[in-house]
Scaffold this active site. Structure first.
Site, short mmCIF file in Angstrom:
data_model
loop_
_atom_site.label_atom_id
_atom_site.label_comp_id
_atom_site.label_asym_id
_atom_site.label_seq_id
_atom_site.Cartn_x
_atom_site.Cartn_y
_atom_site.Cartn_z
N ALA A 1 8.59 -1.75 -0.57
CA ALA A 1 8.04 -2.23 0.98
C ALA A 1 6.68 -3.00 0.73
CB ALA A 1 7.65 -0.79 1.45
N LYS A 2 6.05 -2.89 -0.32
CA LYS A 2 4.82 -3.65 -0.28
C LYS A 2 3.78 -3.24 0.84
CE LYS A 2 6.91 -7.28 -3.18
NZ LYS A 2 8.39 -6.80 -3.07
N ARG A 3 3.70 -2.08 1.16
CA ARG A 3 2.89 -1.70 1.88
C ARG A 3 1.36 -1.57 1.73
NH1 ARG A 3 7.11 -2.43 4.59
NH2 ARG A 3 7.87 -0.93 6.00
#
Length: 273
Positions: free
Chosen positions: A95-97
């Protein structure tokens, strides 16, 4: 899932393969489009065909978000199916949050508690207070972007900051964060020559390594420079496995590619033990 359970599964299956579930409706076999939920139907077939060769699955969240509510439903069904039928499999929300603390804690809650993922990829650019909320969850893992395999990685990640490159600064700094034992790191396979330096900083952490296969990374080189005493690698392959065929035999074709990768991994593991 604990790190020890993941290591045990790697040793049991003689595999450290992670299958990326990056589902594009334009690329899946046409006959699946007649299904009520084509994305889940595709994922279920891929998972059932490849699970004996893989220790992890990594849905890239953008490929689900792109289809709105239907996509989120497909993602939810996919992770539920994995957790129910293959609980020994490590799951990664790609998700590369990463945002200010109270926002990050909501992201963490969404992916760890609501959806039930074991881990999530997180961008480190906003620093400690944007990452630590993810690290608060017991037996859940935060996979920090360290050195990526894309062309733009050289824009920032390899630039010198003081005495060393920025990606090394990220690795060093992150070790001092709370619950840093729950950190893993993304290191692109196309940067295999950097892995020896990375292992000097994080000798025992798990590395998620995308880019083997379609992006040109070499498995032997990654293992030579990146393997730790506990293996410490998850090698991700997405397109090379899930789109091995777009015909009726797509699941069998995916299994064949996954089996070839697992066989290569077994040879490597047998050679060091």
């Amino acid at each position: 899932m604990t790190t020890q359970q993941l290591i045990s599964e790697i040793k049991r299956k003689k595999s450290f393969l992670c299958v990326g579930l990056d589902v594009d409706l334009d690329k899946i076999p046409e006959f699946l489009l007649k299904e009520e939920d084509p994305i889940f139907a595709f994922n279920k077939a891929i998972i059932d065909a490849t699970h004996q060769y893989a220790v992890a699955y990594k849905p890239n969240i953008a490929f689900y978000e792109a289809y709105g509510l239907k996509g989120w439903k497909s993602l939810e069904k996919t992770i539920s199916y994995l957790n129910k039928n293959y609980p020994e499999i490590f799951t990664i929300a790609d998700a590369k949050r990463g945002d200010i603390g109270n926002t990050s804690s909501r992201y963490a809650k969404a992916f760890f508690e609501d959806l039930g993922f074991d881990s999530i990829t997180v961008a480190p650019y906003m620093g400690k207070d944007s990452v630590e909320p993810f690290l608060d969850f017991k037996d859940k893992y935060t996979i920090l972007l360290a050195l990526t395999s894309n062309e733009g990685a050289f824009d920032f990640q390899t630039k010198n900051v003081g005495q060393q490159e920025l990606y090394k600064e990220v690795l060093e700094t992150s070790k001092a964060w709370g619950n840093s034992e729950n950190l893993m790191y993304v290191v692109g396979a196309t940067k295999a020559e950097y892995l020896a330096d990375i292992r000097k900083i994080v000798p025992n952490s798990f590395l998620l390594v995308p880019g083997v296969g379609a992006q040109g990374g070499n498995l032997q080189d990654v293992c030579k420079y990146g393997m730790s005493k506990n293996i410490g690698l998850l090698i991700n392959s997405s397109r090379g496995i899930i789109y091995a065929s777009n015909k009726n035999d797509f699941a069998d074709a995916a299994a064949e590619v996954a089996m070839k990768m697992q066989t290569e991994m077994k040879t490597i593991l047998d050679g060091i033990h």
